[in-house]
Design a protein around this motif. Sequence first.
Motif, mmCIF file in Angstrom:
data_model
loop_
_atom_site.group_PDB
_atom_site.id
_atom_site.type_symbol
_atom_site.label_atom_id
_atom_site.label_comp_id
_atom_site.label_asym_id
_atom_site.label_seq_id
_atom_site.Cartn_x
_atom_site.Cartn_y
_atom_site.Cartn_z
ATOM 1 N N LYS A 177 0.677 -0.950 0.002
ATOM 2 C CA LYS A 177 -0.165 0.095 0.282
ATOM 3 C C LYS A 177 0.851 1.291 0.007
ATOM 4 O O LYS A 177 0.617 2.207 0.186
ATOM 5 N N ALA A 178 1.958 1.304 0.304
ATOM 6 C CA ALA A 178 3.283 2.564 0.358
ATOM 7 C C ALA A 178 3.211 3.120 -0.695
ATOM 8 O O ALA A 178 3.435 1.738 -1.855
ATOM 9 N N ASP A 179 3.381 4.190 -1.043
ATOM 10 C CA ASP A 179 4.358 5.239 -1.730
ATOM 11 C C ASP A 179 5.687 5.184 -2.187
ATOM 12 O O ASP A 179 5.882 5.318 -2.609
ATOM 13 N N VAL A 180 5.974 5.412 -0.689
ATOM 14 C CA VAL A 180 7.393 5.969 -0.550
ATOM 15 C C VAL A 180 7.579 5.049 0.772
ATOM 16 O O VAL A 180 7.110 4.975 1.939
ATOM 17 N N CYS A 181 9.190 4.132 0.843
ATOM 18 C CA CYS A 181 9.613 3.647 1.469
ATOM 19 C C CYS A 181 11.194 4.024 2.771
ATOM 20 O O CYS A 181 11.152 4.608 1.821
ATOM 21 N N LEU A 187 8.773 -5.308 -3.942
ATOM 22 C CA LEU A 187 7.270 -4.670 -4.632
ATOM 23 C C LEU A 187 7.442 -3.604 -5.133
ATOM 24 O O LEU A 187 6.664 -2.812 -5.335
ATOM 25 N N GLY A 188 8.976 -3.226 -5.588
ATOM 26 C CA GLY A 188 9.359 -1.484 -6.710
ATOM 27 C C GLY A 188 8.301 -0.726 -5.872
ATOM 28 O O GLY A 188 8.200 0.274 -6.928
ATOM 29 N N LYS A 189 8.930 -0.366 -5.104
ATOM 30 C CA LYS A 189 8.978 0.452 -3.663
ATOM 31 C C LYS A 189 9.376 1.515 -4.207
ATOM 32 O O LYS A 189 11.128 1.035 -4.318
ATOM 33 N N VAL A 190 9.278 3.154 -4.263
ATOM 34 C CA VAL A 190 10.215 4.146 -4.106
ATOM 35 C C VAL A 190 10.954 3.788 -2.824
ATOM 36 O O VAL A 190 10.113 4.301 -1.199
ATOM 37 N N ILE A 191 11.849 3.831 -2.281
ATOM 38 C CA ILE A 191 12.712 4.087 -0.906
ATOM 39 C C ILE A 191 13.683 4.800 -0.840
ATOM 40 O O ILE A 191 14.567 5.732 -2.181
ATOM 41 N N ILE A 192 13.359 5.906 -0.059
ATOM 42 C CA ILE A 192 14.958 6.878 0.748
ATOM 43 C C ILE A 192 15.251 6.046 1.174
ATOM 44 O O ILE A 192 14.866 5.827 2.358
ATOM 45 N N THR A 193 16.875 6.135 1.530
ATOM 46 C CA THR A 193 17.794 5.927 2.711
ATOM 47 C C THR A 193 19.092 6.622 3.033
ATOM 48 O O THR A 193 18.873 6.946 2.048
ATOM 49 N N LYS A 194 19.461 6.562 4.156
ATOM 50 C CA LYS A 194 20.518 7.220 4.237
ATOM 51 C C LYS A 194 21.810 6.372 2.610
ATOM 52 O O LYS A 194 22.023 5.849 2.272
ATOM 53 N N ASN A 195 22.598 7.431 2.568
ATOM 54 C CA ASN A 195 23.689 7.087 1.524
ATOM 55 C C ASN A 195 25.425 6.363 2.198
ATOM 56 O O ASN A 195 26.087 7.104 2.503
ATOM 57 N N THR A 196 24.547 5.216 2.685
ATOM 58 C CA THR A 196 26.054 4.343 2.962
ATOM 59 C C THR A 196 27.381 3.805 2.268
ATOM 60 O O THR A 196 26.135 4.006 1.168
ATOM 61 N N LYS A 233 2.629 14.329 -11.117
ATOM 62 C CA LYS A 233 2.566 12.796 -10.737
ATOM 63 C C LYS A 233 3.251 12.347 -11.860
ATOM 64 O O LYS A 233 3.373 10.664 -12.666
ATOM 65 N N LYS A 234 3.960 13.117 -13.473
ATOM 66 C CA LYS A 234 5.230 12.270 -14.624
ATOM 67 C C LYS A 234 5.791 11.938 -14.102
ATOM 68 O O LYS A 234 6.221 10.726 -13.524
ATOM 69 N N TYR A 235 7.173 12.818 -12.584
ATOM 70 C CA TYR A 235 7.730 11.928 -11.506
ATOM 71 C C TYR A 235 7.111 11.013 -10.716
ATOM 72 O O TYR A 235 8.098 10.092 -11.176
ATOM 73 N N ARG A 236 5.800 10.131 -10.533
ATOM 74 C CA ARG A 236 5.989 10.053 -9.893
ATOM 75 C C ARG A 236 5.888 8.434 -9.962
ATOM 76 O O ARG A 236 6.538 7.159 -9.872
ATOM 77 N N ASN A 237 5.039 8.588 -11.172
ATOM 78 C CA ASN A 237 5.031 7.595 -12.642
ATOM 79 C C ASN A 237 5.961 7.158 -13.441
ATOM 80 O O ASN A 237 6.134 5.909 -12.717
ATOM 81 N N ASN A 238 7.317 7.719 -13.505
ATOM 82 C CA ASN A 238 8.326 7.403 -13.542
ATOM 83 C C ASN A 238 9.104 6.840 -12.609
ATOM 84 O O ASN A 238 10.050 5.515 -13.088
ATOM 85 N N LEU A 239 8.896 7.048 -11.792
ATOM 86 C CA LEU A 239 9.423 6.051 -10.378
ATOM 87 C C LEU A 239 9.065 5.089 -9.696
ATOM 88 O O LEU A 239 9.762 3.724 -9.279
ATOM 89 N N LYS A 240 7.970 4.621 -10.648
ATOM 90 C CA LYS A 240 7.338 3.393 -10.532
ATOM 91 C C LYS A 240 7.221 2.114 -10.522
ATOM 92 O O LYS A 240 7.958 1.616 -12.123
ATOM 93 N N ASN A 241 8.216 1.490 -9.805
ATOM 94 C CA ASN A 241 8.401 -0.128 -9.873
ATOM 95 C C ASN A 241 10.486 -0.225 -10.378
ATOM 96 O O ASN A 241 10.254 -0.841 -10.795
ATOM 97 N N LYS A 242 10.757 1.291 -10.232
ATOM 98 C CA LYS A 242 11.659 0.974 -10.868
ATOM 99 C C LYS A 242 12.920 0.136 -9.964
ATOM 100 O O LYS A 242 13.959 -0.329 -10.193
#
Length: 294
Positions: free
Chosen positions: A187-191, A215-224, A259-268
Amino acid sequence: FDLILINWNTWSSFFTIKLINIFKSKPIIYDAYTLIYEDYIDSDLNKNFLSNLLYKNIEKIIFCNCNALLTDTLSHKKKILHLTKSKTKILALNVAQKNFSLSKKINLNDKIQLLHAGANRKLHNINKMIYLVNNLPANLKKKIFFTIIGKDYFDKHKKLIRKLGCEKNIKLINHLKYDNYLKMVKKADVCLGLFGSSEKSQNIISNFIVTSINLGKVIITKNTRSAQIYLNNNEGIILLKKPERLNFTKFFRKFINSKKYRNNLKNKSKITFLKHFKIEKNFKNLDLFIKNFF
């Protein structure tokens, strides 16, 4: 047995390995999926010079008394090679999962669903995530709903959320069964991944991150260090660089307004899962590694 695999990753493994070496002349593979010393530093145990010395050296002795080692990332492999002076065979066997099929997410409202799952205080640094979400400009924050799954330090996180007055945006869930947990990720848009500053946070890729990209989710995480090896060069995975607060805001401004940016990131992010974390690939590498003993 042709060989012995030990995956009880504690200081007591020292005695197990010593006994095996005395009574059985069989190859030993030790599964150092994370490092005992890093876990000890991240823990709430009382620390002093002697305990630091004990944990640091007992791990080195364990490694040097095995024929081969498994670990979770190339960052840990490099660290172990340094400890053992490159005398031990090591396979970096990444966190592996079955390949999940991608499901189409249905947006029921204009809220952006943000999710994190994890417990360890120093490794995950949930406080930092709470502050990042809370410090978003009001016009962005009102569109974000952040759910945190994790029972450890639950009351402390709840207290911080009350103190900041962001109960409308941030919700805590104490525990979920695995099937319900997967439903939440779907259900998440961003993790949100790992935001800790400890040595362990530099060297691992968490199960939650792997599940999210599976599951193809957009991820934000620390630059490790590990993120740069396994998660880099993928539009669907944002390695949050300093200044983190500014870049976090910039991302969500673009994500919410385009919306274009969101769709571009989807499942990448799924591409990265298939490259590094697919279970069949990891089993094949493990099979080849074990065959070297015979």
